[in-house]
Design a protein around this motif. Structure first.
Motif, short mmCIF file in Angstrom:
data_model
loop_
_atom_site.label_atom_id
_atom_site.label_comp_id
_atom_site.label_asym_id
_atom_site.label_seq_id
_atom_site.Cartn_x
_atom_site.Cartn_y
_atom_site.Cartn_z
N THR A 154 5.36 11.57 3.88
CA THR A 154 6.60 10.78 3.90
C THR A 154 7.60 11.34 2.88
OG1 THR A 154 5.34 8.88 4.61
CG2 THR A 154 7.49 8.43 3.65
N THR A 169 5.89 7.10 -9.75
CA THR A 169 4.48 7.42 -10.03
C THR A 169 3.59 7.19 -8.82
OG1 THR A 169 3.92 5.21 -10.80
CG2 THR A 169 4.70 6.80 -12.47
N GLY A 170 4.13 6.60 -7.74
CA GLY A 170 3.30 6.29 -6.57
C GLY A 170 3.07 7.50 -5.69
N GLY A 171 2.45 7.28 -4.53
CA GLY A 171 2.10 8.37 -3.63
C GLY A 171 3.32 9.10 -3.10
N VAL A 172 4.28 8.35 -2.55
CA VAL A 172 5.50 8.98 -2.05
C VAL A 172 6.29 9.56 -3.22
CG1 VAL A 172 7.69 8.56 -0.85
CG2 VAL A 172 5.62 7.38 -0.08
N THR A 183 10.71 4.66 -12.90
CA THR A 183 9.35 4.13 -12.93
C THR A 183 9.27 2.84 -13.75
OG1 THR A 183 7.05 4.64 -13.49
CG2 THR A 183 8.71 5.53 -14.97
N GLY A 184 8.28 2.02 -13.41
CA GLY A 184 8.01 0.82 -14.20
C GLY A 184 6.91 1.06 -15.21
N LYS A 185 6.45 2.30 -15.33
CA LYS A 185 5.33 2.60 -16.23
C LYS A 185 5.81 3.48 -17.39
CE LYS A 185 2.05 2.63 -12.33
NZ LYS A 185 2.87 2.98 -11.15
N ARG A 192 12.58 1.33 -14.21
CA ARG A 192 12.94 0.76 -12.90
C ARG A 192 13.69 -0.56 -13.02
NH1 ARG A 192 6.96 -0.41 -10.79
NH2 ARG A 192 6.70 -2.58 -11.43
N SER A 211 12.16 4.88 2.75
CA SER A 211 10.89 4.84 3.50
C SER A 211 10.04 3.61 3.21
CB SER A 211 10.04 6.08 3.16
OG SER A 211 9.72 6.09 1.79
N LEU A 229 8.99 -0.35 0.95
CA LEU A 229 9.36 -1.73 0.63
C LEU A 229 8.51 -2.32 -0.49
CD1 LEU A 229 6.75 -2.63 2.27
CD2 LEU A 229 8.30 -3.15 4.14
N ILE A 274 13.31 6.70 7.25
CA ILE A 274 12.18 7.63 7.31
C ILE A 274 10.97 6.91 7.88
CG2 ILE A 274 10.63 9.10 5.95
CD1 ILE A 274 13.57 10.06 5.96
N SER A 326 6.98 7.74 9.30
CA SER A 326 5.92 8.74 9.49
C SER A 326 4.96 8.34 10.61
CB SER A 326 5.11 8.88 8.20
OG SER A 326 4.39 7.68 7.94
N1 LIG Z 1 8.08 4.84 6.23
C1 LIG Z 1 6.85 5.34 6.28
O1 LIG Z 1 6.42 5.98 7.25
C2 LIG Z 1 5.99 5.14 5.08
C3 LIG Z 1 4.93 6.02 4.82
C4 LIG Z 1 4.21 5.86 3.62
C5 LIG Z 1 4.51 4.82 2.78
N2 LIG Z 1 5.51 3.95 3.13
C6 LIG Z 1 5.88 2.85 2.24
O2 LIG Z 1 6.42 3.43 1.05
C7 LIG Z 1 6.10 2.59 -0.04
C8 LIG Z 1 5.42 3.42 -1.13
O3 LIG Z 1 4.19 3.92 -0.64
P1 LIG Z 1 3.22 4.65 -1.66
O4 LIG Z 1 2.09 5.17 -0.88
O5 LIG Z 1 4.01 5.57 -2.53
O6 LIG Z 1 2.75 3.38 -2.54
P2 LIG Z 1 2.18 3.35 -4.02
O7 LIG Z 1 1.37 4.58 -4.28
O8 LIG Z 1 1.59 2.01 -4.22
O9 LIG Z 1 3.49 3.52 -4.92
C9 LIG Z 1 4.53 2.57 -4.95
C10 LIG Z 1 5.23 2.65 -6.30
O10 LIG Z 1 6.33 1.74 -6.28
C11 LIG Z 1 6.54 1.23 -7.59
N3 LIG Z 1 6.46 -0.24 -7.49
C12 LIG Z 1 5.38 -1.01 -7.30
N4 LIG Z 1 5.71 -2.31 -7.25
C13 LIG Z 1 7.05 -2.36 -7.41
C14 LIG Z 1 8.00 -3.42 -7.46
N5 LIG Z 1 7.64 -4.70 -7.36
N6 LIG Z 1 9.30 -3.10 -7.64
C15 LIG Z 1 9.69 -1.81 -7.75
N7 LIG Z 1 8.82 -0.77 -7.72
C16 LIG Z 1 7.52 -1.05 -7.54
C17 LIG Z 1 5.42 1.79 -8.47
O11 LIG Z 1 5.93 2.98 -9.09
P3 LIG Z 1 6.54 2.96 -10.58
O12 LIG Z 1 5.59 2.15 -11.42
O13 LIG Z 1 6.56 4.41 -10.95
O14 LIG Z 1 7.90 2.33 -10.49
C18 LIG Z 1 4.37 2.19 -7.46
O15 LIG Z 1 3.54 3.20 -7.96
C19 LIG Z 1 5.26 1.45 0.51
O16 LIG Z 1 6.10 0.34 0.75
C20 LIG Z 1 4.70 2.02 1.80
O17 LIG Z 1 4.41 1.00 2.73
C21 LIG Z 1 6.25 4.10 4.24
#
Ligand SMILES: NC(=O)c1ccc[n+]([C@@H]2O[C@H](COP(=O)([O-])OP(=O)(O)OC[C@H]3O[C@@H](n4cnc5c(N)ncnc54)[C@H](OP(=O)(O)O)[C@@H]3O)[C@@H](O)[C@H]2O)c1
Length: 269
Positions: free
Chosen positions: A72, A98-101, A120-122, A140, A184, A186, A209, A211
């Motif tokens: 993504t 810091t997350g996966g995306v 980031t929030g960390k 953040r 991408s 939420l 976006i 995937s």
């Molecule tokens: N459109 C698509 O096809 C697609 C594909 C993959 C994922 N996604 C979506 O993309 C999002 C991120 O996926 P991911 O795999 O990266 O998830 P993840 O690894 O859990 O990372 C999400 C990051 O968002 C931040 N975060 C968490 N809670 C938050 C809040 N309440 N307010 C603001 N920031 C917050 C944190 O980063 P910091 O602490 O660094 O701020 C966290 O590490 C998800 O919503 C997922 O469903 C969509």
């Protein structure tokens, strides 16, 4: 087939069109593991047309460190490129950094020569993010407060946003004239309350976006780029191996917004 007879991870056991048995493959999207069975499975039966042959330049483990998050991030980076955001356009923001995306997007953009600002929030993740190539880091909370002003001073040429909600609205208010935001996710909420001002006064583009249902040709092209110019150099720092027993704790951390990078579940451990 018994568990002892199972092939290595990611290896096709039956011939499929264009892919003989023994081919290393990637399967993701199409709601696998979300709306359909197949998540955390060592052996899965999926339609052949959902498979991507692993491109040269990636191992199956690297492909899973990248996973849907890295894929993504790649779609987001490509979308920004296709909308004219180049390294000399100006800084690019990555939210949820810091997350996966986010972590994979920071790494990819920095490798391509962009000036990457990580949100980031960390507070203790600065070293990790700078190691992936972020040139600066913002809290953040700077972007999570709802404000009434329709526009703010511009700060970024583009953004990779996986947070959505108020954060996305605040990012849109700060994008340079003609800039783009690839949206991408939420994690900050599914709503989006904005005005049309960023779009009609600054020509800002909001790029969706997805995937999951992405057409196969585009899916294969993106994996090819993930094995080449978009391959993150920090995959070792981003990915950590866990076992099924670790999963509850990791999922709890993800739900609490506390996870960093990508966890690869080793089903043999
Ligand atoms: N459109 C698509 O096809 C697609 C594909 C993959 C994922 N996604 C979506 O993309 C999002 C991120 O996926 P991911 O795999 O990266 O998830 P993840 O690894 O859990 O990372 C999400 C990051 O968002 C931040 N975060 C968490 N809670 C938050 C809040 N309440 N307010 C603001 N920031 C917050 C944190 O980063 P910091 O602490 O660094 O701020 C966290 O590490 C998800 O919503 C997922 O469903 C969509």
């Amino acid at each position: 087939m018994t568990v002892a007879e199972l092939p290595d991870d990611g290896v096709l056991v039956e011939d499929a069109p264009g892919m003989p048995a023994g081919t290393e493959v990637i399967a993701h999207g199409y709601a696998i593991g979300v709306g359909r069975h197949g998540g955390y499975a060592q052996f899965a039966r999926v339609p052949a047309e959902w498979l991507v042959a692993l491109p040269p330049g990636l191992t199956t483990r690297e492909a899973m460190v990248l996973g849907t998050g890295g894929f993504t991030a790649a779609l987001s980076v490509v979308a920004l490129q296709e909308h004219g955001i180049e390294p000399d356009s100006g800084p690019v923001l990555v939210t949820g950094a810091t997350g996966g995306v986010g972590s994979t997007a920071v790494d990819m953009l920095s490798n391509l020569g962009y000036d990457v600002v990580a949100s980031t929030g960390k507070p203790d993740a600065a070293e990790f993010l700078v190691g992936l190539g972020a040139s600066s880091i913002i809290d953040r909370n700077e972007l999570s407060e709802e404000t009434r002003r329709p526009l703010e001073s511009t700060r970024w040429a583009g953004a990779v946003d996986c947070v959505g909600g108020v954060t996305l609205a605040n990012v849109l208010k700060r994008i340079h004239y003609g800039g783009s935001v690839a949206a991408s996710g939420l994690t900050g909420g599914p709503g989006l309350s904005t005005t049309v001002m960023p779009f009609i006064l600054r020509g800002v583009n909001l790029l969706g976006i997805d995937s999951v249902e992405l057409p196969m040709q585009r899916r294969r092209e993106t994996w090819d780029r993930l094995a080449a110019d978009l391959k993150p150099s920090g995959l070792d720092a981003i990915g950590h191996d866990i076992t099924l027993d670790d999963l509850d704790g990791v999922l709890t951390a993800i739900l609490a917004g506390g996870a960093t990078g990508r966890s690869v579940v080793d089903l043999r451990a």
